[in-house]
Scaffold this motif. Structure first.
Motif, PDB file in Angstrom:
ATOM      1  N   LEU A  75      -7.377 -35.729  14.793  1.00 41.59           N
ATOM      2  CA  LEU A  75      -8.020 -35.292  16.041  1.00 41.59           C
ATOM      3  C   LEU A  75      -9.243 -35.826  16.490  1.00 41.59           C
ATOM      4  CD1 LEU A  75      -5.635 -33.373  15.163  1.00 41.59           C
ATOM      5  CD2 LEU A  75      -6.384 -31.613  16.618  1.00 41.59           C
ATOM      6  N   LEU A  76      -9.358 -36.244  17.838  1.00 45.98           N
ATOM      7  CA  LEU A  76     -10.709 -36.688  18.317  1.00 45.98           C
ATOM      8  C   LEU A  76     -10.841 -35.768  19.471  1.00 45.98           C
ATOM      9  CD1 LEU A  76     -12.944 -38.996  18.570  1.00 45.98           C
ATOM     10  CD2 LEU A  76     -11.429 -40.005  20.203  1.00 45.98           C
ATOM     11  N   GLY A  77     -11.986 -35.050  19.690  1.00 47.45           N
ATOM     12  CA  GLY A  77     -12.123 -34.285  20.736  1.00 47.45           C
ATOM     13  C   GLY A  77     -13.437 -34.775  21.522  1.00 47.45           C
ATOM     14  N   LEU A  78     -13.241 -34.581  22.983  1.00 41.57           N
ATOM     15  CA  LEU A  78     -14.553 -34.638  23.747  1.00 41.57           C
ATOM     16  C   LEU A  78     -14.580 -33.110  24.267  1.00 41.57           C
ATOM     17  CD1 LEU A  78     -12.435 -37.308  24.003  1.00 41.57           C
ATOM     18  CD2 LEU A  78     -14.020 -37.909  25.898  1.00 41.57           C
ATOM     19  N   GLU A  79     -15.863 -32.606  24.243  1.00 45.60           N
ATOM     20  CA  GLU A  79     -16.218 -31.204  24.371  1.00 45.60           C
ATOM     21  C   GLU A  79     -16.436 -31.251  26.037  1.00 45.60           C
ATOM     22  OE1 GLU A  79     -17.617 -29.380  20.318  1.00 45.60           O
ATOM     23  OE2 GLU A  79     -18.982 -29.710  21.959  1.00 45.60           O
ATOM     24  N   SER A  80     -17.332 -32.357  26.640  1.00 45.97           N
ATOM     25  CA  SER A  80     -17.798 -32.355  27.794  1.00 45.97           C
ATOM     26  C   SER A  80     -17.500 -33.716  28.410  1.00 45.97           C
ATOM     27  CB  SER A  80     -19.284 -31.687  28.073  1.00 45.97           C
ATOM     28  OG  SER A  80     -19.470 -31.835  29.362  1.00 45.97           O
ATOM     29  N   ALA A  81     -16.659 -34.108  28.945  1.00 45.13           N
ATOM     30  CA  ALA A  81     -16.197 -35.668  29.233  1.00 45.13           C
ATOM     31  C   ALA A  81     -17.304 -36.216  30.291  1.00 45.13           C
ATOM     32  CB  ALA A  81     -14.885 -35.971  29.649  1.00 45.13           C
ATOM     33  N   ALA A  82     -17.562 -37.575  30.014  1.00 45.94           N
ATOM     34  CA  ALA A  82     -18.786 -38.076  30.836  1.00 45.94           C
ATOM     35  C   ALA A  82     -18.043 -39.554  31.324  1.00 45.94           C
ATOM     36  CB  ALA A  82     -20.088 -38.478  30.333  1.00 45.94           C
ATOM     37  N   PRO A  83     -18.376 -39.979  32.499  1.00 48.84           N
ATOM     38  CA  PRO A  83     -17.900 -41.309  32.793  1.00 48.84           C
ATOM     39  C   PRO A  83     -18.083 -42.420  31.817  1.00 48.84           C
ATOM     40  CG  PRO A  83     -18.859 -40.142  34.653  1.00 48.84           C
ATOM     41  CD  PRO A  83     -19.098 -39.312  33.410  1.00 48.84           C
ATOM     42  N   SER A  84     -18.921 -42.411  30.916  1.00 51.58           N
ATOM     43  CA  SER A  84     -19.365 -43.381  30.034  1.00 51.58           C
ATOM     44  C   SER A  84     -18.034 -43.355  28.889  1.00 51.58           C
ATOM     45  CB  SER A  84     -20.707 -43.212  29.552  1.00 51.58           C
ATOM     46  OG  SER A  84     -20.894 -41.895  28.867  1.00 51.58           O
ATOM     47  N   GLN A  85     -17.557 -42.278  28.861  1.00 52.02           N
ATOM     48  CA  GLN A  85     -16.361 -42.026  27.848  1.00 52.02           C
ATOM     49  C   GLN A  85     -15.324 -42.776  28.353  1.00 52.02           C
ATOM     50  OE1 GLN A  85     -17.191 -37.904  27.230  1.00 52.02           O
ATOM     51  NE2 GLN A  85     -17.576 -38.684  24.889  1.00 52.02           N
ATOM     52  N   THR A  86     -14.993 -43.388  29.591  1.00 59.78           N
ATOM     53  CA  THR A  86     -14.102 -44.047  30.098  1.00 59.78           C
ATOM     54  C   THR A  86     -13.803 -45.113  29.055  1.00 59.78           C
ATOM     55  OG1 THR A  86     -14.181 -43.409  32.207  1.00 59.78           O
ATOM     56  CG2 THR A  86     -12.850 -45.569  32.044  1.00 59.78           C
ATOM     57  N   SER A  87     -12.505 -45.310  28.470  1.00 59.60           N
ATOM     58  CA  SER A  87     -12.418 -46.317  27.790  1.00 59.60           C
ATOM     59  C   SER A  87     -10.726 -46.304  27.241  1.00 59.60           C
ATOM     60  CB  SER A  87     -13.198 -45.978  26.207  1.00 59.60           C
ATOM     61  OG  SER A  87     -13.079 -47.116  25.254  1.00 59.60           O
ATOM     62  N   VAL A  88     -10.546 -47.151  26.185  1.00 57.23           N
ATOM     63  CA  VAL A  88      -9.201 -47.392  25.714  1.00 57.23           C
ATOM     64  C   VAL A  88      -9.532 -46.721  24.158  1.00 57.23           C
ATOM     65  CG1 VAL A  88      -6.970 -48.237  24.840  1.00 57.23           C
ATOM     66  CG2 VAL A  88      -8.273 -48.998  26.942  1.00 57.23           C
ATOM     67  N   TYR A  89      -8.753 -45.736  23.678  1.00 56.83           N
ATOM     68  CA  TYR A  89      -8.911 -45.203  22.433  1.00 56.83           C
ATOM     69  C   TYR A  89      -8.009 -45.403  21.435  1.00 56.83           C
ATOM     70  CZ  TYR A  89     -12.919 -42.551  24.689  1.00 56.83           C
ATOM     71  OH  TYR A  89     -14.163 -42.316  25.241  1.00 56.83           O
ATOM     72  N   PHE A  90      -8.258 -46.036  20.107  1.00 53.90           N
ATOM     73  CA  PHE A  90      -7.306 -46.424  19.234  1.00 53.90           C
ATOM     74  C   PHE A  90      -7.498 -45.682  17.937  1.00 53.90           C
ATOM     75  CE2 PHE A  90      -5.104 -49.892  21.172  1.00 53.90           C
ATOM     76  CZ  PHE A  90      -5.830 -50.540  21.959  1.00 53.90           C
ATOM     77  N   CYS A  91      -6.630 -45.300  17.245  1.00 58.77           N
ATOM     78  CA  CYS A  91      -6.306 -44.897  16.092  1.00 58.77           C
ATOM     79  C   CYS A  91      -5.795 -45.774  14.994  1.00 58.77           C
ATOM     80  CB  CYS A  91      -5.657 -43.562  16.048  1.00 58.77           C
ATOM     81  SG  CYS A  91      -5.566 -42.672  14.608  1.00 58.77           S
ATOM     82  N   ALA A  92      -6.391 -45.606  13.826  1.00 59.39           N
ATOM     83  CA  ALA A  92      -6.037 -46.417  12.789  1.00 59.39           C
ATOM     84  C   ALA A  92      -6.008 -45.977  11.505  1.00 59.39           C
ATOM     85  CB  ALA A  92      -6.840 -47.837  12.802  1.00 59.39           C
ATOM     86  N   SER A  93      -5.042 -46.384  10.508  1.00 55.89           N
ATOM     87  CA  SER A  93      -4.903 -45.790   9.117  1.00 55.89           C
ATOM     88  C   SER A  93      -4.966 -46.813   8.322  1.00 55.89           C
ATOM     89  CB  SER A  93      -4.109 -44.661   9.039  1.00 55.89           C
ATOM     90  OG  SER A  93      -2.721 -45.284   9.007  1.00 55.89           O
ATOM     91  N   ASN A  94      -5.430 -46.512   6.841  1.00 57.23           N
ATOM     92  CA  ASN A  94      -4.969 -47.703   5.960  1.00 57.23           C
ATOM     93  C   ASN A  94      -5.300 -46.789   4.630  1.00 57.23           C
ATOM     94  OD1 ASN A  94      -7.643 -47.475   5.300  1.00 57.23           O
ATOM     95  ND2 ASN A  94      -7.912 -49.560   5.110  1.00 57.23           N
TER      96      ASN A  94
END
Lengths: 116, 114
Positions: A75-94
């Protein structure tokens, strides 16, 4: 076998709101990762986990927290979102390779997050 | 520490002509190197990887890359571009001490014209 899945696919937040992104994998992989993708910067590692109950900081960890309570979920949490966190987020595993670093990393489809 | 430099941010080719995407790397250890492709609004797909076996690596969709230690390069090539090759390509390095963490290049956007 769904591979790596991410929830949600899209989200719009207002500055200061919080949210959690869920990553799930059904390949029994030990290692999981969260990246963010911004134009012209490739993907940058936020946090990663080398096993259930463990987490570590990546290249750009500020403003994010993570948890790996179950092997298959990260899980990825953002406690207090900011405009600089506008993005595309990718999860990965190996899986744990021998030697480390040689195994293929499998990516989820991404979550597009906009913070207004 | 390791890093990757993709020498071209944009490459434009005509359909049927060769494609060359250039990548230089820096690594303190024997690196593993990868090329990933991302089609518009899609996730990332592995094209090929080098892990200290043969220096010429063949991947999917007719792509191949050659590892040159003396030049610290890992350039990606394809003899004949197809319209479906239009995408963004990432050169990626991982070290044996890095818990599988990947270091991405900035990406090369490939445009294929008819």
């Amino acid at each position: 076998n769904a591979g790596v899945t991410q929830t949600p696919k899209f989200r719009v937040l207002k500055t200061g709101q919080s949210m959690t992104l869920l990553c799930a994998q059904d390949m029994n992989h030990e290692y999981m990762y969260w990246y963010r993708q911004d134009p012209g910067m490739g993907l940058r590692l936020i946090h990663y986990s080398v096993g259930e109950g463990t987490t570590a900081k990546g290249e750009v960890p500020d403003g994010y927290n993570v948890s790996r309570l179950k092997k298959q979920n990260f899980l990825l949490g953002l406690e207090s979102a900011a405009p600089s966190q506008t993005s595309v987020y990718f999860c990965a595993s190996n899986s744990v390779g021998s030697p480390l670093g040689t195994d293929t990393q499998y990516f989820g489809p991404g979550t597009r997050l906009t913070v207004l | 520490a390791q890093s990757v430099t993709q020498l071209d941010s944009h490459v434009s080719v005509s359909e049927g002509t060769p494609v060359l995407l250039r990548c230089n790397y820096s690594s303190s250890y024997s690196p593993s190197l990868f090329w990933y492709v991302q089609h518009p609004n899609k996730g990332l797909q592995l094209l090929l990887k080098y892990t200290s076996a043969a220096t010429l690596v063949k991947g999917i969709n007719g792509f191949e890359a050659e590892f040159k230690k003396s030049e610290t390069s890992f350039h990606l090539t394809k003899p004949s571009a197809h319209m479906s090759d239009a995408a963004e390509y990432f050169c990626v390095v991982s070290g044996t001490d890095s818990w599988g963490k990947l270091q991405f290049g900035a990406g090369t956007q490939v445009v294929v014209t008819p």
